[in-house]
Design a protein around this motif. Sequence first.
Motif, mmCIF file in Angstrom:
data_model
loop_
_atom_site.group_PDB
_atom_site.id
_atom_site.type_symbol
_atom_site.label_atom_id
_atom_site.label_comp_id
_atom_site.label_asym_id
_atom_site.label_seq_id
_atom_site.Cartn_x
_atom_site.Cartn_y
_atom_site.Cartn_z
ATOM 1 N N THR A 65 0.834 -1.203 0.000
ATOM 2 C CA THR A 65 0.000 0.000 0.000
ATOM 3 C C THR A 65 0.867 1.250 0.000
ATOM 4 O OG1 THR A 65 -1.729 -1.224 1.150
ATOM 5 C CG2 THR A 65 -1.902 1.170 1.196
ATOM 6 N N MET A 66 1.978 1.225 0.732
ATOM 7 C CA MET A 66 2.877 2.377 0.761
ATOM 8 C C MET A 66 3.566 2.577 -0.590
ATOM 9 S SD MET A 66 4.418 2.556 4.627
ATOM 10 C CE MET A 66 5.110 0.927 4.704
ATOM 11 N N ILE A 67 3.832 1.483 -1.315
ATOM 12 C CA ILE A 67 4.442 1.593 -2.642
ATOM 13 C C ILE A 67 3.545 2.411 -3.571
ATOM 14 C CG2 ILE A 67 4.959 0.255 -4.743
ATOM 15 C CD1 ILE A 67 6.167 -1.897 -2.937
ATOM 16 N N LYS A 68 2.253 2.319 -3.383
ATOM 17 C CA LYS A 68 1.297 3.033 -4.241
ATOM 18 C C LYS A 68 1.259 4.530 -3.930
ATOM 19 C CE LYS A 68 -1.552 -1.013 -5.009
ATOM 20 N NZ LYS A 68 -1.227 -2.027 -4.027
ATOM 21 N N GLY A 69 1.986 4.955 -2.916
ATOM 22 C CA GLY A 69 2.107 6.379 -2.632
ATOM 23 C C GLY A 69 1.430 6.815 -1.348
ATOM 24 N N ARG A 70 1.974 7.897 -0.813
ATOM 25 C CA ARG A 70 1.476 8.440 0.452
ATOM 26 C C ARG A 70 0.010 8.862 0.349
ATOM 27 N NH1 ARG A 70 1.199 13.317 3.393
ATOM 28 N NH2 ARG A 70 1.860 13.068 5.557
#
Length: 195
Positions: free
Chosen positions: A134-139
């Motif tokens: 989920t963090m890879i998809k952006g803040r």
Amino acid sequence: MDPVTATETFTHIRVVMGMVVSLGLARLLNGLAGIVQHPKAARVYLVHLGWVAFMFLFLVHFWWWEHRLHALPVLGFAAYLFLIGFCALFFFLCALLFPTSMQDYDSYEDYFLSRRTWFFGFLAGLLITDIIDTMIKGRDYFLSLGFEYPARTMIYIVLSLVAATTANRRYHAGFVIFALAYQLYWIFRVYDILT
């Protein structure tokens, strides 16, 4: 060499991820078909079947939400390797639900409870991996899920760690009912429509 667009990279990664996800789905479906084909080979256990349903739903949901990777401007090899590892965790959980042979076990209850430490340990690991994904998809994407997402994930992790250590059948029945109900709620409330 011409630069590859993020869309082309995503399509390539999605194909490879799809192969690993398909192996997990096939494992679940083959296991269920085996129960139908040989109903007397091993007694079924409703909690086990509940986790089979949960993993089927989780796998299908995983494939659905990974569509959001298309929005990333760049996907590198490290992210690709991470995503394949994420898919492999799903496959391993599916393989733990349906062993190659049941000859050493009287029932799926006997099998499931004897492998609960592995299954729920890997489930906790999968949930931690989901946070990273989920963090890879952006803040912005992470924050768009609100407080419920990290709270939900932490509750699942804690319940999984307890399930790994206890053979209490009531606990396991309650956990799988909660997990299935909440997963359905979460999917249709947050991820029903891809944007």
